[in-house]
Design an enzyme around this catalytic site. Structure first.
Site, PDB file in Angstrom:
ATOM      1  N   SER A 132       0.801  -1.229   0.000  1.00 44.51           N
ATOM      2  CA  SER A 132       0.000   0.000   0.000  1.00 44.51           C
ATOM      3  C   SER A 132       0.835   1.281   0.000  1.00 44.51           C
ATOM      4  O   SER A 132       0.489   2.225  -0.723  1.00 44.51           O
ATOM      5  CB  SER A 132      -0.985  -0.014   1.173  1.00 44.51           C
ATOM      6  OG  SER A 132      -1.903  -1.055   0.979  1.00 44.51           O
TER       7      SER A 132
ATOM      8  N   LYS B  14      -8.422  -5.363  11.686  1.00 38.15           N
ATOM      9  CA  LYS B  14      -9.586  -5.066  10.843  1.00 38.15           C
ATOM     10  C   LYS B  14     -10.923  -5.164  11.591  1.00 38.15           C
ATOM     11  O   LYS B  14     -11.851  -4.428  11.285  1.00 38.15           O
ATOM     12  CB  LYS B  14      -9.604  -5.992   9.624  1.00 38.15           C
ATOM     13  CG  LYS B  14      -8.620  -5.595   8.538  1.00 38.15           C
ATOM     14  CD  LYS B  14      -8.728  -6.554   7.370  1.00 38.15           C
ATOM     15  CE  LYS B  14      -8.369  -5.880   6.076  1.00 38.15           C
ATOM     16  NZ  LYS B  14      -8.592  -6.722   4.907  1.00 38.15           N
TER      17      LYS B  14
ATOM     18  N   ASP C 119     -12.420  -3.264   0.497  1.00 40.68           N
ATOM     19  CA  ASP C 119     -12.197  -4.594  -0.111  1.00 40.68           C
ATOM     20  C   ASP C 119     -13.453  -5.016  -0.858  1.00 40.68           C
ATOM     21  O   ASP C 119     -13.378  -5.604  -1.943  1.00 40.68           O
ATOM     22  CB  ASP C 119     -11.887  -5.648   0.964  1.00 40.68           C
ATOM     23  CG  ASP C 119     -10.467  -5.534   1.504  1.00 40.68           C
ATOM     24  OD1 ASP C 119      -9.601  -4.981   0.803  1.00 40.68           O
ATOM     25  OD2 ASP C 119     -10.229  -6.001   2.642  1.00 40.68           O
TER      26      ASP C 119
ATOM     27  N   GLY D 173     -12.948 -20.712   2.218  1.00 40.25           N
ATOM     28  CA  GLY D 173     -12.513 -19.841   3.308  1.00 40.25           C
ATOM     29  C   GLY D 173     -13.707 -19.245   4.021  1.00 40.25           C
ATOM     30  O   GLY D 173     -14.797 -19.110   3.427  1.00 40.25           O
ATOM     31  N   ALA D 174     -13.507 -18.911   5.292  1.00 39.73           N
ATOM     32  CA  ALA D 174     -14.603 -18.319   6.070  1.00 39.73           C
ATOM     33  C   ALA D 174     -14.065 -17.213   6.982  1.00 39.73           C
ATOM     34  O   ALA D 174     -14.612 -16.950   8.046  1.00 39.73           O
ATOM     35  CB  ALA D 174     -15.297 -19.415   6.887  1.00 39.73           C
TER      36      ALA D 174
ATOM     37  N   LEU E 247      -7.867 -14.701  -4.440  1.00 41.70           N
ATOM     38  CA  LEU E 247      -7.674 -13.361  -3.848  1.00 41.70           C
ATOM     39  C   LEU E 247      -6.200 -13.040  -3.586  1.00 41.70           C
ATOM     40  O   LEU E 247      -5.838 -11.892  -3.363  1.00 41.70           O
ATOM     41  CB  LEU E 247      -8.439 -13.261  -2.531  1.00 41.70           C
ATOM     42  CG  LEU E 247      -9.933 -12.968  -2.614  1.00 41.70           C
ATOM     43  CD1 LEU E 247     -10.537 -12.915  -1.230  1.00 41.70           C
ATOM     44  CD2 LEU E 247     -10.201 -11.645  -3.314  1.00 41.70           C
TER      45      LEU E 247
ATOM     46  N   TYR F 220      -2.453 -12.080  -4.176  1.00 37.01           N
ATOM     47  CA  TYR F 220      -1.786 -11.302  -5.230  1.00 37.01           C
ATOM     48  C   TYR F 220      -0.279 -11.526  -5.255  1.00 37.01           C
ATOM     49  O   TYR F 220       0.414 -11.003  -6.117  1.00 37.01           O
ATOM     50  CB  TYR F 220      -2.106  -9.797  -5.107  1.00 37.01           C
ATOM     51  CG  TYR F 220      -1.902  -9.221  -3.740  1.00 37.01           C
ATOM     52  CD1 TYR F 220      -2.979  -9.047  -2.881  1.00 37.01           C
ATOM     53  CD2 TYR F 220      -0.640  -8.850  -3.302  1.00 37.01           C
ATOM     54  CE1 TYR F 220      -2.805  -8.515  -1.617  1.00 37.01           C
ATOM     55  CE2 TYR F 220      -0.457  -8.323  -2.042  1.00 37.01           C
ATOM     56  CZ  TYR F 220      -1.543  -8.157  -1.199  1.00 37.01           C
ATOM     57  OH  TYR F 220      -1.363  -7.632   0.063  1.00 37.01           O
TER      58      TYR F 220
ATOM     59  N   GLY G 150      -5.688 -11.745  -7.316  1.00 39.15           N
ATOM     60  CA  GLY G 150      -5.956 -10.707  -6.322  1.00 39.15           C
ATOM     61  C   GLY G 150      -5.385  -9.340  -6.648  1.00 39.15           C
ATOM     62  O   GLY G 150      -5.683  -8.363  -5.952  1.00 39.15           O
TER      63      GLY G 150
END
Ligand code: NAP
Length: 290
Positions: A24, A73, A109, A133-134, A232, A234, A255
Site C-alpha cells: 500500500s 480489521k 475490499d 474460506g470463512a 484473492l 496477489y 488478487g
C-alpha cells in the site's frame, strides 16, 4: 521516490502488525506523485496493545486516513464514530476516514471485489458460486455476491466447517439470502462442489508467498473451460490454483485487481481525487517484476 513536505502536507497511511510486506505505501505514494497532490502515505507498525492510543493519536495529529490491516480489521470497529453499510454487514474495516464527523470506518475490499467481478456478472447470475474460506475476506466476498450478484447458490467450503456454518447463519439471516450451503474442505466432496460451480473463489492464504507451493487443489480435473477461478492472493499472481485452472482452460482472476481497486476507493475517500488506476497498475507490476 522524491517528496517535498510542507506545513499543510496531509498524512495518510496504514496501521497493522506486521506491516513490512504491504504494497500500500508504494501504491498510494505513486498515485500521490502522479496526481501531484500534497499528501504522504506512511506505514505504522502498531501492535494490538497500542491500537487505541494510535487512533487517539490519529485524531490529535489530524491524520486524514488510515488503511487497516491484520490484526486490527475487526477490533478497530469499536473506536469508530460511524461505519459504512459494508462494514456493518461484513464486520471489518480496511479504511478509516478522519473528518469533521470523527473516525468513519469503511470496507473498500468489498468495492475492490465488486469492481473485479463486474465483468463476470452474467456468468454469476443464476449460477452456483463456491467460496473457499470463512475469514474476513470471505465475508467481504459473500456480502458483495449477495448484494450485487444474487447467485443461485453459494457454497462456503472451509477447513473448519463450523466457521462456515456460522457465516451461513449470519448472512442468510442478515441479508435474507437462504441459498447458502457449507462443506468441509476435504476431498472428494469439496472438489465436487468446486467442479459444479461456475465461479470458484479462494479466500484463504493457501498458496501465498512464502508458501507458494501449497494449493487447495492441483488436480487437473477439478476445473473445466466453462468455469471462472478467482484467487484473492496477489503474491504470487499465478498461484498453483491459478496455474491449475489455466491448464484446464478456465478463466482466471487474481488478487492484483482487487488490491488496486480497493486502493483506488480508499484514495478517493481520503483525497476526493480520481485514482490513476492504469499508471499505478503498471508501476506496481514493474516493481513486482523486479
Ligand atoms: P483470515 O481472516 O485469517 O481467514 C483465513 C481463512 O483461510 C480461514 O477460513 C481459514 O480456515 C483458511 N485457512 C488458513 N490456512 C488454511 C490452510 N492451511 N488450509 C485450509 N484453509 C486455511 O484471512 P483473510 O483476511 O480472509 O485473508 C485470506 C486471503 O485473502 C489472504 O491470502 C489475503 O492476502 C487475501 N486477501 C487479498 C486481498 C486483495 O486485495 N487481493 C484483500 C483481502 C485479503 P479456518 O477457518 O479453518 O481456520
Amino acid at each position: 521516490m522524491k517528496n517535498t513536505f510542507h506545513f499543510d502536507t496531509q498524512i495518510i497511511g496504514i496501521i497493522g502488525h506486521p506491516i513490512k510486506h504491504s504494497y500500500s505505501p508504494f501504491i498510494h505514494n505513486v498515485a500521490i506523485q502522479l496526481k501531484k497532490i500534497d499528501y504522504v502515505y506512511l506505514p505504522f507498525d502498531i501492535p494490538s496493545s497500542n491500537l487505541k492510543s494510535a487512533l487517539k493519536g490519529m485524531t490529535a495529529l489530524g491524520i486524514k486516513g488510515f488503511n487497516v490491516t491484520i490484526p486490527h480489521k475487526e477490533t478497530v470497529i469499536q473506536y469508530m464514530n460511524s461505519v459504512s453499510e459494508e462494514v456493518s454487514m461484513i464486520g471489518s474495516v480496511n479504511t478509516i476516514v478522519n473528518d469533521q464527523e470523527g473516525l468513519i470506518g469503511h470496507n473498500t475490499d468489498a468495492y475492490g471485489i465488486l469492481e473485479t467481478l463486474l465483468p463476470f456478472k452474467d456468468d454469476i447470475l443464476g449460477n452456483q458460486v463456491c467460496i473457499i474460506g470463512a475469514g474476513g475476506s470471505a465475508r467481504a466476498v459473500i456480502y458483495t455476491l449477495i448484494r450485487h450478484f444474487r447467485p443461485k447458490k453459494l457454497f462456503i467450503v472451509n477447513r473448519n466447517e463450523r466457521r462456515a456454518e456460522n457465516l451461513k447463519d449470519y448472512f442468510s439471516e442478515k441479508m435474507k439470502f437462504p441459498s447458502i450451503k457449507t462443506k468441509e474442505l476435504i476431498p472428494p466432496a469439496a472438489f465436487e462442489v468446486m467442479r459444479d460451480s461456475k465461479l470458484v473463489i479462494n479466500a484463504t492464504p493457501v498458496g501465498m508467498y512464502p508458501n507458494q507451493n501449497d494449493s487447495i487443489t492441483t488436480l487437473p480435473d477439478v476445473f473445466s473451460k466453462d468455469q471462472i477461478v478467482f484467487d484473492l492472493i496477489y503474491n504470487p499472481q499465478k498461484t498453483l490454483l491459478i496455474q491449475t485452472a489455466i491448464k484446464s482452460g478456465a478463466k482466471t482472476i487474481n488478487g492484483f485487481d482487487v488490491l488496486i481497486n480497493q486502493a483506488a476507493k480508499s484514495f478517493e475517500l481520503w483525497t476526493g481525487v480520481d485514482f490513476p488506476k492504469e499508471e499505478v497498475q503498471k508501476s506496481l507490476q514493474l516493481y513486482l517484476n523486479n
